[in-house]
Design a protein around this motif. Structure first.
Motif, PDB file in Angstrom:
ATOM      1  N   GLN A 344       0.739  -0.953   0.105  1.00 24.34           N
ATOM      2  CA  GLN A 344       0.092  -0.017  -0.014  1.00 24.34           C
ATOM      3  C   GLN A 344       0.699   1.199  -0.022  1.00 24.34           C
ATOM      4  O   GLN A 344       0.516   2.352  -0.853  1.00 24.34           O
ATOM      5  CB  GLN A 344      -1.051   0.000   1.213  1.00 24.34           C
ATOM      6  N   MET A 345       1.832   1.197   0.920  1.00 27.85           N
ATOM      7  CA  MET A 345       2.597   2.504   0.926  1.00 27.85           C
ATOM      8  C   MET A 345       3.270   2.529  -0.305  1.00 27.85           C
ATOM      9  O   MET A 345       3.697   3.929  -0.937  1.00 27.85           O
ATOM     10  CB  MET A 345       3.482   2.385   1.991  1.00 27.85           C
ATOM     11  N   THR A 346       3.757   1.682  -1.064  1.00 30.42           N
ATOM     12  CA  THR A 346       4.488   1.776  -2.198  1.00 30.42           C
ATOM     13  C   THR A 346       3.753   2.239  -3.446  1.00 30.42           C
ATOM     14  O   THR A 346       4.089   2.907  -4.124  1.00 30.42           O
ATOM     15  CB  THR A 346       5.174   0.208  -2.608  1.00 30.42           C
ATOM     16  N   SER A 370       8.249   2.694  10.752  1.00 28.23           N
ATOM     17  CA  SER A 370       9.355   2.563   9.628  1.00 28.23           C
ATOM     18  C   SER A 370       9.026   2.482   8.122  1.00 28.23           C
ATOM     19  O   SER A 370       9.513   3.117   7.283  1.00 28.23           O
ATOM     20  CB  SER A 370      10.201   1.295   9.772  1.00 28.23           C
ATOM     21  N   ILE A 371       7.672   2.237   8.244  1.00 29.72           N
ATOM     22  CA  ILE A 371       7.035   2.230   6.577  1.00 29.72           C
ATOM     23  C   ILE A 371       6.610   3.434   6.436  1.00 29.72           C
ATOM     24  O   ILE A 371       6.827   4.023   5.393  1.00 29.72           O
ATOM     25  CB  ILE A 371       5.682   1.246   6.468  1.00 29.72           C
ATOM     26  N   ILE A 372       6.002   4.195   7.152  1.00 27.17           N
ATOM     27  CA  ILE A 372       5.195   5.474   6.726  1.00 27.17           C
ATOM     28  C   ILE A 372       6.419   6.557   6.853  1.00 27.17           C
ATOM     29  O   ILE A 372       6.130   7.675   6.417  1.00 27.17           O
ATOM     30  CB  ILE A 372       4.044   6.115   7.668  1.00 27.17           C
ATOM     31  N   THR A 373       7.714   6.279   7.269  1.00 28.20           N
ATOM     32  CA  THR A 373       8.587   7.293   7.245  1.00 28.20           C
ATOM     33  C   THR A 373       9.720   6.722   6.496  1.00 28.20           C
ATOM     34  O   THR A 373      11.037   7.369   6.503  1.00 28.20           O
ATOM     35  CB  THR A 373       9.103   7.501   8.488  1.00 28.20           C
ATOM     36  N   ASN A 374       9.720   5.783   5.572  1.00 29.67           N
ATOM     37  CA  ASN A 374      10.697   5.134   4.724  1.00 29.67           C
ATOM     38  C   ASN A 374      10.982   6.287   3.723  1.00 29.67           C
ATOM     39  O   ASN A 374      10.482   7.077   3.041  1.00 29.67           O
ATOM     40  CB  ASN A 374      10.173   4.024   3.845  1.00 29.67           C
ATOM     41  N   PRO A 375      12.448   6.956   3.908  1.00 31.79           N
ATOM     42  CA  PRO A 375      12.852   7.889   2.941  1.00 31.79           C
ATOM     43  C   PRO A 375      12.880   7.674   1.780  1.00 31.79           C
ATOM     44  O   PRO A 375      12.521   8.836   1.106  1.00 31.79           O
ATOM     45  CB  PRO A 375      14.439   8.053   3.751  1.00 31.79           C
ATOM     46  N   GLU A 607      14.831  -1.964  -2.043  1.00 29.65           N
ATOM     47  CA  GLU A 607      14.388  -1.143  -0.717  1.00 29.65           C
ATOM     48  C   GLU A 607      14.020  -2.064   0.478  1.00 29.65           C
ATOM     49  O   GLU A 607      14.514  -2.027   1.501  1.00 29.65           O
ATOM     50  CB  GLU A 607      13.373  -0.269  -0.969  1.00 29.65           C
ATOM     51  N   TRP A 608      13.031  -3.038   0.288  1.00 30.38           N
ATOM     52  CA  TRP A 608      12.332  -3.636   1.411  1.00 30.38           C
ATOM     53  C   TRP A 608      13.379  -4.814   2.032  1.00 30.38           C
ATOM     54  O   TRP A 608      13.582  -4.825   3.201  1.00 30.38           O
ATOM     55  CB  TRP A 608      11.258  -4.395   1.027  1.00 30.38           C
ATOM     56  N   SER A 609      14.230  -5.415   1.101  1.00 26.18           N
ATOM     57  CA  SER A 609      15.205  -6.352   1.607  1.00 26.18           C
ATOM     58  C   SER A 609      16.312  -6.038   1.838  1.00 26.18           C
ATOM     59  O   SER A 609      17.195  -6.515   2.499  1.00 26.18           O
ATOM     60  CB  SER A 609      15.330  -7.619   0.470  1.00 26.18           C
ATOM     61  N   GLY A 610      16.954  -4.682   1.262  1.00 26.81           N
ATOM     62  CA  GLY A 610      18.220  -4.267   1.467  1.00 26.81           C
ATOM     63  C   GLY A 610      18.995  -4.915   0.684  1.00 26.81           C
ATOM     64  O   GLY A 610      20.359  -4.451   0.841  1.00 26.81           O
ATOM     65  N   LYS A 611      18.928  -5.769  -0.326  1.00 26.98           N
ATOM     66  CA  LYS A 611      19.765  -6.659  -1.292  1.00 26.98           C
ATOM     67  C   LYS A 611      20.398  -5.625  -2.194  1.00 26.98           C
ATOM     68  O   LYS A 611      19.572  -4.847  -2.795  1.00 26.98           O
ATOM     69  CB  LYS A 611      18.791  -7.702  -1.674  1.00 26.98           C
ATOM     70  N   ASP A 612      21.592  -5.905  -2.276  1.00 25.36           N
ATOM     71  CA  ASP A 612      22.315  -5.118  -3.411  1.00 25.36           C
ATOM     72  C   ASP A 612      22.578  -6.032  -4.639  1.00 25.36           C
ATOM     73  O   ASP A 612      23.261  -6.866  -4.276  1.00 25.36           O
ATOM     74  CB  ASP A 612      23.806  -4.658  -2.775  1.00 25.36           C
ATOM     75  N   PHE A 613      21.986  -5.591  -5.620  1.00 25.32           N
ATOM     76  CA  PHE A 613      22.277  -6.547  -6.978  1.00 25.32           C
ATOM     77  C   PHE A 613      23.390  -6.306  -7.607  1.00 25.32           C
ATOM     78  O   PHE A 613      23.515  -6.885  -8.771  1.00 25.32           O
ATOM     79  CB  PHE A 613      20.814  -6.290  -7.583  1.00 25.32           C
TER      80      PHE A 613
END
Length: 637
Positions: A344-346, A370-375, A607-613
């Motif tokens: 929803q936030m996305t 953390s969801i509603i303040t995700n920078p 973003e959500w997992s923080g994984k760097d591809f």
């Protein structure tokens, strides 16, 4: 006589100066709602029963914890003027507090600082002292209670009762009882804005709000199925003339289309494009199609009331909530799981919807915060551009526990399109009906098929009687109104458009048909332009072709570009089964030609997992949980 002339002159001078000030501001500055408005609204957590203490405590938390993330509005939602006593509820009558001019004023028990005629001025001052902006919810027109009390109309230019042509005007002179609010029938009705007294009443309302220090007005029961373009236009003009800066929001959004919104987008700063959004997955999923349509129509962030206007997807029902229309305050957590909340936030951020958090901030948890303040999401919401749905994605789905895999190439799974008949306010895109003669004098009236939906058989109604309901010119004469029903039904049922019941184009056919009573609600005009209008209620019949159960499924994707050259790609899994979603870099390059994707070295992070591809060259792929999302940030050197 001289005093009257001088007062009128001062009043005109005041409004002319205010208009000039706002016009100059709109030409030299960013104007109102330069970015999608962001803040907190009391409805999802308190329904209508919030108190001054509860409101100010939430405002204090916004100031301390959310203001730095761009949250600046705190809004009191509806019925702040209703007494919280036994018998009072969302559509009760006779429990509201009104002044001598029929205007709503805060309930002094719930809002003690309003006593002595102060209204919301003390609350607004405290909000302003916190560095925030204060908003209120208002309804269309005038209250039934004021009309029943027949209160006089205030002429703010004189500070006395409105008099025109030697007549003193009262509430009963301007209220239109046949146009009561469909979902608050006992509460409010439209006013006749063609009358000087009707205009004077509305002007007195918004001058009062400005005097209180209101910065944001959410105007309800005036848009979508409840469209009242005359009142929206007049209120917008009044807001232009006021010396204060008030952001203007329209609601609700049931049945709204881009065509309807284009008529109001320049008059307001935000407008709902969906019905009420609550904490169910179906509510979230239902936003994908309408959001796509408004993006395709280039309606995001276009010119609005002395600034910009934004399609609004409604509040975020996250955290600590109440229930729709409840007489109880916050008492439960959201029904949305963490994946659904992130989805929803996305979507709200990628579509640049205004973000109004709805949960009780006194009980917000770290995950929700953390969801509603995700920078990253807030950056996208405020400053991204080229926001659009992206069609060329590939999905790979594990269909069962044995690991069998099914592949297909589609933006989402297509369900068979089926017609849904509903009733909405008459507008240009409600014209689509044609008449066809059958054997034995029977005539059917059909909605033109929508070939793009793959539905070839048109939806038809059947005309009863022998009179013809078509005229070469638009008219509403009773002798051209007919009853419509199914000819094969064992019991006669007729299409009904009673204004006492809220109607929506999302309702199924059976919800709009009732036993034939040959009453005004079942009489219709078919115009030469293809509009099928109910003579009594002003509603028009319309057909939409939706997916099965009207809830989108499958997968979706959105793209946008950042102000620093970033590229944002969002994957959404609308199914409840984990799915691998992928996109080719070459396909992204086609819709974002200026970014030179594929010609440079690009790095990607989710973003959500923080994984760097790391460095990407040909494609991006990731498994996405059911009802979940993935958000990629691509930087190309």
């Amino acid at each position: 006589m001289k005093d009257v002339f001088f007062s009128s002159f001062c009043f005109c001078l005041f409004f002319c100066f205010g208009f000039l000030f706002n016009w100059v501001s709109s030409q030299t500055g960013p104007g109102r709602a330069a970015l999608p408005p962001r803040g907190w609204n009391s409805y999802d957590s308190f329904s209508w029963i919030i108190s001054e203490e509860e409101f100010l405590k939430n405002a204090e938390i916004v100031s301390n914890r959310l203001k730095s993330q761009g949250y600046e509005y705190v809004v009191v939602d509806y019925l702040w003027y209703r007494k919280k006593v036994p018998g009072a509820y969302t559509d009760s009558l006779g429990f509201d507090v009104i002044d001598e001019w029929g205007r709503m004023v805060p309930d002094p028990v719930r809002w003690p600082s309003s006593q002595g005629g102060k209204g919301f001025s003390e609350v607004a001052k405290k909000v302003h002292d916190m560095g925030l902006k204060f908003g209120i919810h208002v309804m269309r027109g005038i209250s039934t209670q004021a009309v029943n009390a027949n209160t006089p109309i205030l002429d703010i230019s004189k500070g006395d009762a409105y008099v025109e042509s030697g007549k003193k005007w009262f509430s009963s002179d301007i209220g239109i009882k046949s146009r009561a609010c469909g979902w608050m029938h006992n509460g409010f009705m439209s006013v006749n804005v063609k009358l000087g007294a009707g205009k004077a009443f509305l002007r007195s309302l918004y001058q009062q709000y400005a005097d209180w220090g209101v910065d944001f007005v959410k105007h309800d029961c005036i848009f979508g199925d409840d469209l009242d373009l005359d009142e929206i236009t007049f209120v917008s003009d009044v807001l232009k003339q006021l010396s204060s800066t008030i952001v203007y929001s329209l609601s609700p959004g049931t049945s709204v289309t881009p065509a309807m919104a284009k008529a109001v987008s320049g008059l307001a700063n935000m407008y709902r494009i969906t019905g009420d959004d609550w904490d169910t997955w179906n509510d979230i999923a239902s936003h994908f199609d309408v959001t796509r349509d408004f993006s395709t129509a280039n309606m995001i962030g276009i010119a609005g009331l002395l600034g910009k206007s934004w399609p609004d997807l409604d509040m975020l029902p996250l955290g600590w909530l109440t229930d729709p229309g409840s007489n109880n305050g916050p008492h439960r957590t959201t029904n949305l799981n963490i994946n659904e909340q992130r989805t929803q936030m996305t979507l709200w951020s990628m579509s640049k919807s205004p973000i109004m958090y709805g949960g009780d901030l006194r009980n917000i948890d770290n995950s929700t915060f953390s969801i509603i303040t995700n920078p990253t999401l807030l950056e996208i919401n405020s400053f991204s551009s080229n926001n659009m749905e992206f069609l060329k994605i590939t999905t790979t789905k594990v269909s069962n526990s044995r690991g069998q895999i099914v592949k297909w190439h589609s933006r989402h799974l297509e369900a068979s399109a089926s017609p849904i008949l509903g009733l909405t306010k008459c507008y240009s895109d409600t014209a689509g009906w044609i008449s066809e003669s059958l054997n034995r004098g029977l005539e059917k009236i059909c909605w033109k098929a929508n070939p793009e939906h793959g539905y070839q058989t048109p939806f038809c109604l059947y005309k009863r009687g022998s009179r013809v309901a078509i005229d070469k010119e638009a008219t509403t004469r009773h002798d051209q109104v007919e009853l419509l029903s199914f000819p094969t039904s064992t019991v006669d049922v007729c299409l009904d458009a009673t204004p006492k019941r809220k109607r929506s184009s999302e309702e199924f056919m059976r919800g709009s048909f009732f036993p034939c009573g040959r009453n005004e609600n079942q009489k219709w005009d078919l115009y030469a332009n293809g509009t099928l209008a109910n003579h009594y209620s002003g509603h028009c019949a319309i057909v939409k072709y939706n997916q099965a159960n009207a809830i989108p499924t499958g997968v979706r994707s959105w793209v946008a570009t950042g102000r620093g050259g970033e590229i944002y790609v969002a994957f959404f899994n609308l199914d409840n089964v984990k799915t691998v979603i992928s996109v080719k870099i070459s396909d992204l390059a086609e819709v974002l030609p200026g970014k030179k994707l594929g010609q440079t070295s690009c790095k990607c992070r989710e973003e959500w997992s923080g994984k760097d591809f790391g460095v990407i060259s040909k494609s991006i792929a990731a498994p996405v949980e059911g009802h979940g999302s993935a958000l990629f940030i691509i930087n190309c050197s």
